[in-house]
Design a protein around this motif. Structure first.
Motif, mmCIF file in Angstrom:
data_model
loop_
_atom_site.group_PDB
_atom_site.id
_atom_site.type_symbol
_atom_site.label_atom_id
_atom_site.label_comp_id
_atom_site.label_asym_id
_atom_site.label_seq_id
_atom_site.Cartn_x
_atom_site.Cartn_y
_atom_site.Cartn_z
ATOM 1 N N ALA A 232 -12.299 16.881 40.376
ATOM 2 C CA ALA A 232 -11.543 15.633 40.232
ATOM 3 C C ALA A 232 -10.219 15.697 40.984
ATOM 4 C CB ALA A 232 -11.289 15.347 38.755
ATOM 5 N N MET A 233 -9.684 16.915 41.154
ATOM 6 C CA MET A 233 -8.413 17.101 41.863
ATOM 7 C C MET A 233 -8.623 17.293 43.370
ATOM 8 S SD MET A 233 -6.714 19.683 39.021
ATOM 9 C CE MET A 233 -5.123 19.894 39.819
ATOM 10 N N ASN A 234 -9.870 17.090 43.838
ATOM 11 C CA ASN A 234 -10.230 17.230 45.251
ATOM 12 C C ASN A 234 -10.076 18.660 45.768
ATOM 13 O OD1 ASN A 234 -10.877 14.468 45.689
ATOM 14 N ND2 ASN A 234 -8.698 13.992 45.800
ATOM 15 N N GLN A 235 -10.125 19.642 44.886
ATOM 16 C CA GLN A 235 -10.074 21.046 45.294
ATOM 17 C C GLN A 235 -11.508 21.580 45.293
ATOM 18 O OE1 GLN A 235 -7.016 23.390 43.316
ATOM 19 N NE2 GLN A 235 -5.795 21.559 42.930
ATOM 20 N N GLU A 236 -12.245 21.157 46.321
ATOM 21 C CA GLU A 236 -13.692 21.366 46.325
ATOM 22 C C GLU A 236 -14.100 22.832 46.448
ATOM 23 O OE1 GLU A 236 -15.424 19.053 45.326
ATOM 24 O OE2 GLU A 236 -14.027 17.410 45.630
ATOM 25 N N GLU A 237 -13.348 23.621 47.214
ATOM 26 C CA GLU A 237 -13.727 25.032 47.360
ATOM 27 C C GLU A 237 -13.607 25.766 46.029
ATOM 28 O OE1 GLU A 237 -15.226 26.385 49.860
ATOM 29 O OE2 GLU A 237 -15.153 24.459 50.904
ATOM 30 N N LYS A 238 -12.507 25.499 45.304
ATOM 31 C CA LYS A 238 -12.341 26.102 43.977
ATOM 32 C C LYS A 238 -13.455 25.650 43.041
ATOM 33 C CE LYS A 238 -7.356 26.912 43.426
ATOM 34 N NZ LYS A 238 -6.181 26.530 42.615
ATOM 35 N N ALA A 239 -13.725 24.352 43.062
ATOM 36 C CA ALA A 239 -14.761 23.795 42.181
ATOM 37 C C ALA A 239 -16.114 24.422 42.484
ATOM 38 C CB ALA A 239 -14.825 22.281 42.343
ATOM 39 N N LYS A 240 -16.469 24.494 43.756
ATOM 40 C CA LYS A 240 -17.777 25.021 44.151
ATOM 41 C C LYS A 240 -17.935 26.485 43.735
ATOM 42 C CE LYS A 240 -20.954 24.978 48.108
ATOM 43 N NZ LYS A 240 -21.208 26.402 48.321
ATOM 44 N N ALA A 241 -16.870 27.274 43.907
ATOM 45 C CA ALA A 241 -16.932 28.689 43.528
ATOM 46 C C ALA A 241 -17.168 28.835 42.024
ATOM 47 C CB ALA A 241 -15.642 29.393 43.939
ATOM 48 N N LEU A 242 -16.466 28.031 41.224
ATOM 49 C CA LEU A 242 -16.626 28.100 39.768
ATOM 50 C C LEU A 242 -18.020 27.643 39.346
ATOM 51 C CD1 LEU A 242 -13.115 26.781 38.750
ATOM 52 C CD2 LEU A 242 -14.057 29.009 38.108
ATOM 53 N N PHE A 243 -18.506 26.591 39.954
ATOM 54 C CA PHE A 243 -19.850 26.102 39.619
ATOM 55 C C PHE A 243 -20.911 27.149 39.968
ATOM 56 C CE2 PHE A 243 -18.227 21.540 40.306
ATOM 57 C CZ PHE A 243 -17.921 21.410 38.960
ATOM 58 N N GLU A 244 -20.753 27.804 41.096
ATOM 59 C CA GLU A 244 -21.740 28.808 41.499
ATOM 60 C C GLU A 244 -21.711 30.014 40.563
ATOM 61 O OE1 GLU A 244 -20.746 29.391 45.594
ATOM 62 O OE2 GLU A 244 -22.060 27.763 46.291
ATOM 63 N N GLU A 245 -20.508 30.409 40.108
ATOM 64 C CA GLU A 245 -20.417 31.489 39.128
ATOM 65 C C GLU A 245 -21.085 31.073 37.816
ATOM 66 O OE1 GLU A 245 -16.353 32.629 38.633
ATOM 67 O OE2 GLU A 245 -16.053 33.055 40.758
ATOM 68 N N SER A 246 -20.808 29.841 37.389
ATOM 69 C CA SER A 246 -21.417 29.323 36.162
ATOM 70 C C SER A 246 -22.936 29.283 36.296
ATOM 71 C CB SER A 246 -20.864 27.922 35.878
ATOM 72 O OG SER A 246 -21.406 27.394 34.697
ATOM 73 N N ASP A 247 -23.417 28.830 37.448
ATOM 74 C CA ASP A 247 -24.846 28.760 37.713
ATOM 75 C C ASP A 247 -25.495 30.142 37.569
ATOM 76 O OD1 ASP A 247 -27.111 27.007 39.224
ATOM 77 O OD2 ASP A 247 -27.117 29.044 40.022
ATOM 78 N N ALA A 248 -24.834 31.163 38.111
ATOM 79 C CA ALA A 248 -25.386 32.524 38.055
ATOM 80 C C ALA A 248 -25.470 33.018 36.607
ATOM 81 C CB ALA A 248 -24.530 33.471 38.892
ATOM 82 N N PHE A 249 -24.426 32.751 35.811
ATOM 83 C CA PHE A 249 -24.428 33.170 34.413
ATOM 84 C C PHE A 249 -25.555 32.481 33.642
ATOM 85 C CE2 PHE A 249 -19.741 34.284 34.773
ATOM 86 C CZ PHE A 249 -19.928 35.634 34.531
ATOM 87 N N PHE A 250 -25.671 31.169 33.796
ATOM 88 C CA PHE A 250 -26.683 30.424 33.038
ATOM 89 C C PHE A 250 -28.095 30.796 33.466
ATOM 90 C CE2 PHE A 250 -23.322 27.070 32.090
ATOM 91 C CZ PHE A 250 -23.242 27.414 30.744
ATOM 92 N N ARG A 251 -28.283 31.094 34.750
ATOM 93 C CA ARG A 251 -29.610 31.543 35.196
ATOM 94 C C ARG A 251 -29.962 32.883 34.547
ATOM 95 N NH1 ARG A 251 -31.867 28.303 38.906
ATOM 96 N NH2 ARG A 251 -30.430 26.972 40.084
ATOM 97 N N ALA A 252 -28.971 33.774 34.468
ATOM 98 C CA ALA A 252 -29.216 35.072 33.841
ATOM 99 C C ALA A 252 -29.547 34.912 32.359
ATOM 100 C CB ALA A 252 -27.987 35.971 34.012
ATOM 101 N N LEU A 253 -28.923 33.908 31.711
ATOM 102 C CA LEU A 253 -29.189 33.655 30.299
ATOM 103 C C LEU A 253 -30.467 32.856 30.080
ATOM 104 C CD1 LEU A 253 -25.564 32.707 29.188
ATOM 105 C CD2 LEU A 253 -26.830 34.728 28.435
#
Length: 648
Positions: free
Chosen positions: A300-321
């Motif tokens: 929402a703050m237009n900080q797309e690189e930060k957002a994408k990195a966090l989403f990808e980390e979250s994605d990896a955790f949830f896939r492992a779970l």
């Protein structure tokens, strides 16, 4: 016979506690091939036909069956209570794996406990079951279990249910799960009834959960002020609770409420604090959940690189779970980042994944949200007719849930799709209804967004007076919200461009877009760049500055190629054809414009303009030559032609 009460297998400890079966007894049964032992897990199991046979024999002795089921329920209630303590720490994944291996025993044990009105046993199990449903993403299944439990306990207690704390906690659990999937149990009335009872008994944990659920309900109803008040009260209880789970739930709720109301700085501050706590806990689930929330804030703050990195980390955790329900939300969010970056074809893949996962999980709300975003990506790719049904389906779901925020979002997006199809009256009506709802909720970014949809629909329908009033209000909104001045001003500027362009105020188009083009390039917002540069090109041409017009249309064409938008590839190709070849090579100009009309999925107002360009070229060629040029253009490849122009 008592071993027949187990479903899906059992452990050695469980066999000892429930059926008084020692290791020697189990080994004897294994040697006789009556029981199997899995060497990897150490778990025992019995063939289903044998289990049913022994279960029938056990049922013939009512006292023995009751004793076995009581022991079975008692064992799993106590065992689950022990495992629950590990669900919010570094051992969460191990505990969750153990629990999932025994879910076929846990659910019947809980159901039997409820049917007997064994309140101590219910208390040991019910909140753990909510956590399990949350961590595995089985919200719909969990809601069904608690629907049945509430019904059973209500019938057993009768009038006494009104004063029974266990019953009200069960209603709270049902709300927590049902609210995730958007089913009919989302009414906050039971929570409002339970809260005074929890307060009277000094039950801070239950008060905290009830306040958080009321905050969530108010959020869905669009009443952010009430939601914040509830969440702040829940925060005030955290000092007395000193519980990491309740802290996580409360902080996540509060940060998301600030995010929804447009206070991104405060939302970020709370989410970062929540992230530190999650990382310190070692719980992969909490670490994944908070990263997803913080990623939404940065998006929402237009900080797309930060957002994408966090989403990808979250994605990896949830896939492992193996949590597919939350994976669906993360897929939507990654799609949103790709969408913002103009990578629409890639975003479609993520949105389609989210739609599939939400549908499999029975999550109506998630499915509606993902459907809206998928339709938005189709819209950017020019597939307007494909987009509209998805928005309509989402709108129907959100209306059915009385989800005001979802209704407002669906209406705004549907307005844009209808406008692109040329259904301007519908577009205006949808935008006006969305604006009324968003004014109630008060988020200035959301208000500005739907004002943009409304102003464009009004411009394209020819109502410039009303469109001008809306644009003036957007500028006032930007001035009144200093912390959001740039994004609000850029939305207002993008919305004003069609207004100025179609009224022939070409210098205003250039002056309005100039402060934002460089920032849009930096943010990688290719679709918006394509739209603005296209209008700038037409404005320069209107002012007689051909060279500047050509440069602007080249920039717009490049953005159209980068975003895979045939809409902007086609519309710029048509403009460049007329500018460059109308005089020197009218046949080539006709071919290019025909190519644009044949293969470019353009919004209705742009399509009409390109049709006008073709008609302007018609007198420049004999009828036969004109028809040949049209046929030649229709056989060309749009993307190949766009790349050829950019390279030359």
């Amino acid at each position: 016979m008592k071993l027949s009460v187990f479903r899906g297998g059992w452990t050695r400890d469980a066999a000892q506690e429930v059926a008084a079966a020692s290791l020697r007894h189990l080994t004897t049964l294994v040697n006789k091939s009556l029981v199997r032992r899995d060497a990897a897990s150490g778990r025992y199991s019995m063939h289903e036909l044998l289990r049913q046979y022994l279960g029938a024999r056990l049922a013939s002795d009512a006292e023995a069956e009751r004793d076995a089921r009581a022991r079975h329920a008692s064992y799993y209630g106590a065992w689950l209570s022990v495992q629950q303590a590990s669900l919010n720490g570094a051992q969460a994944k191990t505990a969750l794996n153990l629990i999932q291996a025994d879910m076929e025993n846990i659910i019947p044990a809980f159901q039997w406990t409820v049917s007997q009105g064994a309140f101590d046993g219910i208390e040991k199990m019910q909140f753990a079951l909510v956590l399990i449903a949350e961590m595995t993403g089985r919200f719909a299944e969990g809601a069904r279990i608690f629907e049945d439990a509430v019904d059973r306990l209500s019938r057993r207690l009768g009038a006494e249910a009104a004063e029974n704390l266990t019953f009200w906690r069960m209603r709270l659990c049902l709300f927590m799960l049902a609210g995730q999937v958007g089913d009919r149990f989302m009414s906050i009335d039971p929570i409002l009834e339970a809260l005074p009872l929890f307060r009277e008994r000094g039950m801070d944990c239950d008060v905290n959960l009830a306040l958080n659920m009321l905050a969530r309900g108010a959020m869905l109803a669009g009443d952010y002020e009430d939601a914040k008040a509830r969440a702040q009260e829940a925060v005030a209880l955290l000092e007395r609770l000193d519980d990491p789970l309740f802290s996580a739930i409360t902080l996540d709720n509060l940060s998301y409420l600030h995010f929804l109301s447009g206070d991104y700085g405060e939302a970020e501050r709370i989410a970062v604090m929540d992230l530190r706590r999650a990382d310190a806990s070692g719980s992969e689930f909490q670490m994944a959940r908070v990263r997803n929330t913080l990623g939404e804030i940065y998006h929402a703050m237009n900080q797309e690189e930060k957002a994408k990195a966090l989403f990808e980390e979250s994605d990896a955790f949830f896939r492992a779970l193996g949590n597919h329900a939350y994976l669906a939300y993360v897929a939507t969010n990654i799609g949103n980042v790709l969408h913002r970056m103009g990578r629409y074809a890639e975003s479609v893949i993520r949105y389609e994944e989210s739609v599939r996962l939400h549908r499999e999980a029975g999550n109506r709300r998630g499915l509606a949200e993902a459907s809206n975003m998928l339709a938005g990506a189709y819209l950017m790719l020019g597939e307007f007719r494909r987009a509209i049904p998805y928005h309509q389906q989402a709108l129907e779901v959100f209306r059915g849930m009385s989800d005001i925020r979802g209704v407002a979002n669906s209406l705004a997006m549907l307005s844009s799709a209808e406008s692109s199809e040329g259904n301007y009256a519908d577009a205006v009506a949808h935008a006006e209804e969305s604006l009324r709802l968003r004014r109630q909720m008060g988020n200035p970014m959301d208000i500005a967004d739907v004002m943009g949809h409304l102003s464009r629909a009004l411009v394209f329908s020819g109502d410039f007076a009303r469109a001008g009033a809306v644009l003036e209000e957007m500028r006032a909104l930007a001035s009144a919200n200093e912390h959001l001045r740039f994004p609000l001003s850029s939305i207002a500027a993008a919305s004003a461009v069609p207004y100025y362009l179609l009224q022939g105020e070409f210098q205003q188009v250039i002056e309005t877009t100039a402060p934002y083009l460089q920032a849009l390039e930096r943010l990688g917002m290719t679709f918006v760049l394509a739209a603005m540069n296209y209008s700038v090109g037409r404005a320069h041409l209107g002012l007689g500055d051909v060279d500047s017009a050509v440069r602007a249309h080249h920039r717009s064409l490049r953005a159209g190629v980068e975003s895979a938008s045939s809409m902007w590839q086609a519309s710029n190709l048509a403009e460049l054809a007329v500018i460059t070849y109308a005089e020197s090579d009218p046949a080539r100009a006709v071919s290019w414009v025909s190519l644009a009309l044949a293969h470019g999925r353009m919004a209705q107002w742009t399509h009409r303009h390109v049709e006008t360009l073709l008609e302007l070229l018609r007198p420049r060629l004999p009828a036969g030559a004109f028809a040949t040029a049209v046929e030649r253009g229709q056989a060309l490849d749009l993307l190949a032609m766009a790349n050829t122009i950019l390279q030359s």
